[in-house]
Motif scaffolding. Structure first.
Motif, mmCIF file in Angstrom:
data_model
loop_
_atom_site.group_PDB
_atom_site.id
_atom_site.type_symbol
_atom_site.label_atom_id
_atom_site.label_comp_id
_atom_site.label_asym_id
_atom_site.label_seq_id
_atom_site.Cartn_x
_atom_site.Cartn_y
_atom_site.Cartn_z
ATOM 1 N N LEU A 45 0.823 -1.206 0.000
ATOM 2 C CA LEU A 45 0.000 0.000 0.000
ATOM 3 C C LEU A 45 0.859 1.259 0.000
ATOM 4 C CD1 LEU A 45 -2.608 1.631 0.348
ATOM 5 C CD2 LEU A 45 -2.538 1.099 2.791
ATOM 6 N N LEU A 46 1.901 1.281 0.810
ATOM 7 C CA LEU A 46 2.754 2.464 0.904
ATOM 8 C C LEU A 46 3.549 2.678 -0.384
ATOM 9 C CD1 LEU A 46 3.998 1.909 4.568
ATOM 10 C CD2 LEU A 46 2.436 3.709 3.798
ATOM 11 N N GLU A 47 4.050 1.603 -0.961
ATOM 12 C CA GLU A 47 4.816 1.741 -2.204
ATOM 13 C C GLU A 47 3.945 2.260 -3.339
ATOM 14 O OE1 GLU A 47 8.121 -1.855 -1.536
ATOM 15 O OE2 GLU A 47 6.574 -2.008 -3.090
ATOM 16 N N ARG A 48 2.735 1.714 -3.476
ATOM 17 C CA ARG A 48 1.885 2.097 -4.610
ATOM 18 C C ARG A 48 1.256 3.479 -4.440
ATOM 19 N NH1 ARG A 48 1.291 -1.835 -8.616
ATOM 20 N NH2 ARG A 48 3.056 -3.257 -8.278
ATOM 21 N N SER A 49 1.240 4.008 -3.214
ATOM 22 C CA SER A 49 0.642 5.335 -2.999
ATOM 23 C C SER A 49 1.684 6.411 -2.698
ATOM 24 C CB SER A 49 -0.361 5.274 -1.840
ATOM 25 O OG SER A 49 0.287 4.912 -0.627
#
Length: 528
Positions: A45-49
């Motif tokens: 989630l953190l990488e993609r956002s």
């Protein structure tokens, strides 16, 4: 603007997407037993956002610091004072920086207080800086426990209050909580209930399965499916995810945690005797760690073996007891006898200064000299000066006091740089007996050393009482000469206001963690 964050795929093979804009308004709760893939999900989630929204990660184990290399997150070490963390949090919101607050190596109570100070700093930022921000909290049950345990009441209240503010009131300030926990039963209900989006992973305990089923609206029979979920598989529900409970599988990630899943490996091929020797014999690093640094004292150290001795001079003399000196004075010429004038002394100023240096060194060789009254020491100093035929400015009472205070503090008087001159000028605002203590603090701050303990401050003042050291700090702080802060363990940071120099915090070691655990155990024993 709608941003779809790709989390992976559904079991039917369709994309599993999360509406980032909706998440900012509705928050997310991730639950799953250890090994179910919670941290992997958070990382995805953190990488993609990362390119769409500012992020802050509360990281108790230091697993997410690897995001810094790939996505530019700033790594913030939490081993700081509460004011430092609050100021950093304010600057984070002001400059829209994504950060990882690493709590690795800190005691549990300290972790809770650090997280509370940091979250409160984000929460209290100026309204002009209320930009959208994801706040990911791994192992959230550590910071919002459902019940009192072995943690101190003060740490629990502070951490639980900060987490409640994040989940209940953070939306209006642009803060969106994303919390992950191993067990819902361990997480405070007020914190868990504020999330509208859920990702439920593998769970085995009946009480946790039932609570998870209640949150996503499935019956008791359907709760059994949580036991059958594979690692990395979750049941998703919420306005930012799916309107009905939907199984999804989390996709791959670009970065990796420093502590991954355990992997079996062959045992070392070492003979039993050699292995026993490796285990029972301390290594060179351990021997070096066990060597304790010697505190600077007023006793001049003896020269090491093989080192050259202190050079002797014609005016040097062996150590003489005070009683013998007084006896010599009594049998010497009357005090009103004409003494040689300064201009009749054939020694150069450098030689006279060297003689005074030796007198001070000989006097301070006595360990009790640190605690004897200044008038008594001054009389002894005058006696030594008379025997060496020294008179004039070197024997002035004011000069003696200043020099004694500096010697007690372990500070030389030969500093010439501009900032040190400012420190010397400010020290003149203090009584003469306190000036050396102030210079001692200034030297430690300029060298970025640890703040001297109460005992050393008291010794530099000429007292046996550690409380006198604490009084000196408060006295100087009231007069605006220094600023004193404490971290969550009670360690001091002293700032010199005239220059901005600051002492540093002690290193976090296994010894300090053991001491903290022993203090906490003693506190719990007293409560029992």
């Amino acid at each position: 603007m709608t941003v779809a964050v790709d989390l992976g795929t559904t079991h039917a093979g369709n994309p599993a997407e999360l509406d980032l804009e909706e998440l900012l308004s509705t928050r997310l709760l991730v639950q799953g037993n250890s090994g179910s893939g919670k941290s992997h999900l958070l990382r995805r989630l953190l990488e993609r956002s990362a390119g769409w929204v500012q992020q802050a990660i509360i990281d108790p184990e230091g697993d997410f610091v690897t995001l810094a290399d790939r996505f530019g997150h700033v790594v913030v070490d939490a081993n700081r004072t509460p004011n430092d963390l609050a100021r950093i949090a304010n600057r984070i919101r002001q400059h829209r920086a994504s950060v990882v607050l690493t709590l690795e190596g800190l005691d549990a109570d300290v972790q809770m207080q650090c997280a509370a100070a940091f979250l409160n700093g984000l929460f209290d930022a100026d309204r002009a800086h209320w930009f959208p921000m994801l706040i990911a909290v791994d192992e959230a049950h550590l910071f919002a426990p459902a019940m009192a345990g072995e943690h101190s009441d003060e740490a629990r209240r502070a951490s639980l209050g900060a987490m409640t503010n994040l989940m209940c009131r953070g939306r209006k300030r642009g803060l969106a909580g994303v919390i992950a926990t191993q067990r819902l039963a361990k997480l405070a209900k007020n914190v868990a209930a504020e999330a509208s989006n859920f990702l439920m992973g593998r769970t085995f305990l009946d009480i946790d399965m039932q609570r998870a089923a209640d949150l996503i609206g499935i019956d008791r029979r359907g709760a059994e499916r949580f036991r059958d979920l594979e690692t990395g598989s979750f049941i998703a529900l919420g306005p930012a995810l799916f309107r009905r409970p939907t199984p999804i599988r989390i996709g791959s990630v670009e970065t990796s945690a420093r502590s991954g899943r355990p992997v079996l490996m062959p045992m070392p091929d070492i003979a039993p005797d050699d292995l026993a020797d490796l285990v029972l014999t301390p290594s060179e690093e351990e021997r070096a760690a066990e060597a304790r640094p010697v505190r600077r004292s007023l006793i001049r150290p003896e020269p090491a073996a093989g080192a050259p001795a202190r050079p002797a001079a014609a005016c040097d003399m062996p150590r003489v007891e005070t009683s013998e000196l007084l006896s010599r004075v009594a049998h010497s010429a009357p005090a009103n006898d004409p003494a040689p004038a300064d201009d009749e002394d054939d020694r150069s100023p450098a030689e006279r200064a060297e003689a005074v240096d030796r007198i001070f060194a000989d006097m301070l060789d006595d360990p009790e000299a640190a605690f004897r009254p200044v008038p008594v020491l001054y009389q002894e100093f005058l006696t030594h000066c008379r025997l060496k035929r020294l008179r004039g400015a070197e024997t002035d009472m004011g000069a003696f006091r200043r020099r004694l205070s500096l010697a007690r503090a372990g500070v030389s008087g030969d500093e010439t740089d501009g900032e040190w001159a400012d420190v010397v000028a400010r020290s003149a605002e203090l009584p003469e007996e306190m000036q050396g203590v102030f210079m001692m603090l200034a030297r430690a701050a300029r060298d970025e050393a640890e703040c001297p303990p109460d005992e050393d401050l008291a010794m530099a003042y000429g007292s046996h009482s550690p409380s006198r050291g604490r009084f000196l700090l408060s006295f100087m702080e009231e007069r605006g000469l220094i600023a004193v802060e404490k971290d969550f363990r009670g360690n001091r940071i002293v700032s010199i206001n005239a220059t901005g120099w600051r002492t540093r915090l002690p290193e976090v070691t296994l010894d300090t963690l053991d001491e903290a655990r022993m203090r906490r155990a003693a506190r719990l024993a007293r409560k029992a």
